[in-house]
Design a protein around this motif. Sequence first.
Motif, PDB file in Angstrom:
ATOM      1  N   ALA A 171       0.723  -0.678   0.121  1.00 11.19           N
ATOM      2  CA  ALA A 171       0.061   0.275   0.167  1.00 11.19           C
ATOM      3  C   ALA A 171       0.815   1.062   0.138  1.00 11.19           C
ATOM      4  O   ALA A 171       0.890   2.037  -0.588  1.00 11.19           O
ATOM      5  CB  ALA A 171      -0.561  -0.578   1.279  1.00 11.19           C
ATOM      6  N   THR A 172       2.007   0.910   0.722  1.00 13.15           N
ATOM      7  CA  THR A 172       2.331   1.864   0.719  1.00 13.15           C
ATOM      8  C   THR A 172       3.203   2.400  -0.437  1.00 13.15           C
ATOM      9  O   THR A 172       3.845   3.418  -1.149  1.00 13.15           O
ATOM     10  CB  THR A 172       3.838   1.823   1.634  1.00 13.15           C
ATOM     11  N   ALA A 173       4.045   1.166  -1.579  1.00 12.89           N
ATOM     12  CA  ALA A 173       4.267   1.266  -2.736  1.00 12.89           C
ATOM     13  C   ALA A 173       2.948   2.002  -3.701  1.00 12.89           C
ATOM     14  O   ALA A 173       3.964   2.594  -4.840  1.00 12.89           O
ATOM     15  CB  ALA A 173       5.264  -0.141  -3.803  1.00 12.89           C
ATOM     16  N   ARG A 174       2.180   1.669  -3.409  1.00 15.71           N
ATOM     17  CA  ARG A 174       1.191   2.131  -3.875  1.00 15.71           C
ATOM     18  C   ARG A 174       1.322   3.508  -4.038  1.00 15.71           C
ATOM     19  O   ARG A 174       1.095   4.504  -4.793  1.00 15.71           O
ATOM     20  CB  ARG A 174      -0.185   1.179  -3.966  1.00 15.71           C
ATOM     21  N   ALA A 175       1.138   4.314  -3.218  1.00 14.09           N
ATOM     22  CA  ALA A 175       1.246   5.304  -2.233  1.00 14.09           C
ATOM     23  C   ALA A 175       2.567   6.580  -2.859  1.00 14.09           C
ATOM     24  O   ALA A 175       2.341   7.484  -4.117  1.00 14.09           O
ATOM     25  CB  ALA A 175       0.919   5.625  -0.654  1.00 14.09           C
ATOM     26  N   VAL A 176       3.770   5.598  -3.061  1.00 14.21           N
ATOM     27  CA  VAL A 176       4.910   6.222  -3.218  1.00 14.21           C
ATOM     28  C   VAL A 176       4.066   6.060  -5.031  1.00 14.21           C
ATOM     29  O   VAL A 176       4.613   7.806  -5.613  1.00 14.21           O
ATOM     30  CB  VAL A 176       5.611   5.608  -3.100  1.00 14.21           C
ATOM     31  N   ARG A 177       3.779   5.497  -5.408  1.00 16.16           N
ATOM     32  CA  ARG A 177       3.879   5.005  -7.196  1.00 16.16           C
ATOM     33  C   ARG A 177       2.774   6.474  -7.722  1.00 16.16           C
ATOM     34  O   ARG A 177       3.238   7.301  -8.434  1.00 16.16           O
ATOM     35  CB  ARG A 177       3.574   4.231  -7.151  1.00 16.16           C
ATOM     36  N   ASP A 178       1.770   6.213  -6.928  1.00 19.65           N
ATOM     37  CA  ASP A 178       0.727   7.543  -7.159  1.00 19.65           C
ATOM     38  C   ASP A 178       1.422   8.819  -6.823  1.00 19.65           C
ATOM     39  O   ASP A 178       0.334   9.864  -7.436  1.00 19.65           O
ATOM     40  CB  ASP A 178      -0.611   6.799  -6.120  1.00 19.65           C
ATOM     41  N   SER A 179       2.469   9.190  -5.882  1.00 18.35           N
ATOM     42  CA  SER A 179       2.608  10.848  -5.699  1.00 18.35           C
ATOM     43  C   SER A 179       3.501  10.667  -6.516  1.00 18.35           C
ATOM     44  O   SER A 179       3.972  11.927  -6.467  1.00 18.35           O
ATOM     45  CB  SER A 179       2.957  10.220  -4.382  1.00 18.35           C
ATOM     46  N   GLY A 180       4.340   9.810  -7.333  1.00 15.52           N
ATOM     47  CA  GLY A 180       5.784  10.425  -8.108  1.00 15.52           C
ATOM     48  C   GLY A 180       7.187  10.698  -7.029  1.00 15.52           C
ATOM     49  O   GLY A 180       7.914  11.558  -7.969  1.00 15.52           O
ATOM     50  N   LEU A 181       7.198   9.945  -5.591  1.00 15.83           N
ATOM     51  CA  LEU A 181       8.144  10.116  -5.431  1.00 15.83           C
ATOM     52  C   LEU A 181       8.714   8.797  -5.498  1.00 15.83           C
ATOM     53  O   LEU A 181       8.505   7.349  -6.383  1.00 15.83           O
ATOM     54  CB  LEU A 181       8.124   9.987  -3.904  1.00 15.83           C
ATOM     55  N   GLY A 182      10.506   8.577  -5.540  1.00 14.96           N
ATOM     56  CA  GLY A 182      10.826   7.541  -4.631  1.00 14.96           C
ATOM     57  C   GLY A 182      11.481   7.174  -3.425  1.00 14.96           C
ATOM     58  O   GLY A 182      11.118   7.613  -2.625  1.00 14.96           O
ATOM     59  N   ALA A 183      11.569   5.756  -3.284  1.00 18.91           N
ATOM     60  CA  ALA A 183      11.003   5.226  -2.783  1.00 18.91           C
ATOM     61  C   ALA A 183      12.184   3.600  -2.013  1.00 18.91           C
ATOM     62  O   ALA A 183      11.759   2.574  -2.947  1.00 18.91           O
ATOM     63  CB  ALA A 183       9.846   5.529  -1.320  1.00 18.91           C
ATOM     64  N   THR A 184      12.548   2.964  -1.129  1.00 16.54           N
ATOM     65  CA  THR A 184      13.054   1.772  -0.356  1.00 16.54           C
ATOM     66  C   THR A 184      11.741   1.407   0.427  1.00 16.54           C
ATOM     67  O   THR A 184      11.934   1.866   1.447  1.00 16.54           O
ATOM     68  CB  THR A 184      14.424   1.881  -0.431  1.00 16.54           C
ATOM     69  N   VAL A 185      11.128   0.278   0.115  1.00 16.05           N
ATOM     70  CA  VAL A 185      10.665   0.224   1.156  1.00 16.05           C
ATOM     71  C   VAL A 185      10.249  -1.592   1.817  1.00 16.05           C
ATOM     72  O   VAL A 185      10.447  -2.579   0.714  1.00 16.05           O
ATOM     73  CB  VAL A 185       8.533   0.108   0.313  1.00 16.05           C
ATOM     74  N   GLY A 186       9.742  -1.527   2.724  1.00 15.82           N
ATOM     75  CA  GLY A 186      10.081  -3.245   3.385  1.00 15.82           C
ATOM     76  C   GLY A 186       8.961  -2.728   4.229  1.00 15.82           C
ATOM     77  O   GLY A 186       8.351  -1.953   5.910  1.00 15.82           O
ATOM     78  N   GLY A 187       8.281  -4.307   4.656  1.00 13.81           N
ATOM     79  CA  GLY A 187       7.220  -4.617   5.840  1.00 13.81           C
ATOM     80  C   GLY A 187       8.420  -5.315   7.207  1.00 13.81           C
ATOM     81  O   GLY A 187       9.197  -5.295   6.795  1.00 13.81           O
ATOM     82  N   PRO A 188       8.030  -4.774   7.969  1.00 14.50           N
ATOM     83  CA  PRO A 188       8.562  -5.117   9.333  1.00 14.50           C
ATOM     84  C   PRO A 188       8.615  -6.072   9.674  1.00 14.50           C
ATOM     85  O   PRO A 188       7.220  -7.019   9.477  1.00 14.50           O
ATOM     86  CB  PRO A 188       7.716  -3.982  10.399  1.00 14.50           C
ATOM     87  N   LEU A 189       9.394  -6.869   9.554  1.00  7.93           N
ATOM     88  CA  LEU A 189       9.807  -7.712  10.650  1.00  7.93           C
ATOM     89  C   LEU A 189       9.620  -8.276  12.121  1.00  7.93           C
ATOM     90  O   LEU A 189      10.361  -7.672  12.547  1.00  7.93           O
ATOM     91  CB  LEU A 189      10.766  -8.945   9.723  1.00  7.93           C
ATOM     92  N   PHE A 190       8.371  -9.149  12.648  1.00  8.94           N
ATOM     93  CA  PHE A 190       8.616  -8.927  14.417  1.00  8.94           C
ATOM     94  C   PHE A 190       8.306 -10.597  14.343  1.00  8.94           C
ATOM     95  O   PHE A 190       7.489 -11.006  13.885  1.00  8.94           O
ATOM     96  CB  PHE A 190       7.662  -8.123  14.637  1.00  8.94           C
ATOM     97  N   ASP A 191       9.502 -10.757  15.196  1.00  8.31           N
ATOM     98  CA  ASP A 191       8.990 -12.410  16.099  1.00  8.31           C
ATOM     99  C   ASP A 191       8.840 -12.410  17.453  1.00  8.31           C
ATOM    100  O   ASP A 191       9.833 -13.490  17.844  1.00  8.31           O
ATOM    101  CB  ASP A 191       9.403 -13.875  15.035  1.00  8.31           C
TER     102      ASP A 191
END
Length: 421
Positions: A125-145
Amino acid sequence: MSAEVPPLTVLGASLDGEAVGLRCEQGRIAALGPEVVAEPGDTTIDAGGAPLVAALVNGHTHAAMTLFRGYGGDLPLMRWLREKIWPVEAGLEPEDVYWGARLACVEMIRTGTTRFWDMYWHPEATARAVRDSGLGATVGGPLFDAEGGTQEMQATALENLDALAPYSETGVAPALAPHSIYTVSRDLLRWTAETATERGVPVQIHLSETEQEVEDCFEAHGVRPAHYLDQVGLLGERTVLAHGVWLDRGELELIAERGATVVANPVANMKLAVGGVLPYPAAREAGVAVGLGTDGAGSNDSLDLLADLKFFALTQRHASGDPTVLPAREAWAVATGGASALLGGGPRLEAGSPADFLLLRRDSHELGLGDLHSDLVYAASGSIVDTTVAGGRVLMRGGEVEGAGEVVAAAAERARRLGLA
Ligand SMILES: [Zn+2]
């Protein structure tokens, strides 16, 4: 996305006191200098003498946490996470994250950031928002255990990497993002290191944010956090370590040797009162790659990296007792990704570099007649940005971001749904 952007030519900009033009093709700077002219079919901007500078790179944030702005801010870190943040995050839907991240992107465009490193739930969802905004980003979902579920987390991480892969064409790179050494097991950290190597993706993790984390690490593993991270194979050239407040000299030397980047988050550190800041002079002496981040709007609460740059410079001067410790031009290089090959690499304004740049307001009283970099670090905030260009695409002109009003309204609606407003 950049391949579809029509060529853009900026004329009459001021670069280091010289009138220059800048031509962008295919998302990159094709030419820069006094001789540049527009070619037929170019979109053209007359800068009218406005200062031209590289855009900022936010090295650590949780974009969608704009929804949490102003929520439970007067608590210590662990109580804030356990009592306020984690219970609400348990009910987050992808559309919440999308609109929170869209709001973050509007704020970053307004304040001159064109690229950021993000760790948050529902990363697609963040990647989609970045794409729709025209910015660039490196995106990762948090890992927790911390409370089990290691295998489920691994499966989710792989699903996220697959879901993010198509976005690389639009300037969004996937990453693995183990939350921290105190919320992720040794097994999962090792798995992350192996998977990052296999998939060729970078890793982002919070490290050494509080003194308690260092004490707990020493007690559990017999070593300090950076050494522990090295043991599990996670210190490398494609690793971003957020915070690094309590790193000692030996850890900084190890981090430099491994080529990892440390991202300072001075405002979030002060808001959460962690009792220190990244020891930048020692980091520089050791040769550590460094960047600057805001952290999420839950713990900052602003994403205005230019405002945070002043805090970065001031805290370093204050903590060292040395006003010469961080020259303004060097501070500016850190904020634009120029002090880390992973975040941005060397000079950002030259032919061949990504067409990520800003034109500053000419009528701004924050820019005096003296040194521009000193004004940028100590007098300016993001409101000084007139025009933001990312990947050769004009995302803001004259301080106006198209569609910003709808984004603000939709994000507010999502925050109300979550009981945050
Ligand atoms: Zn963070």
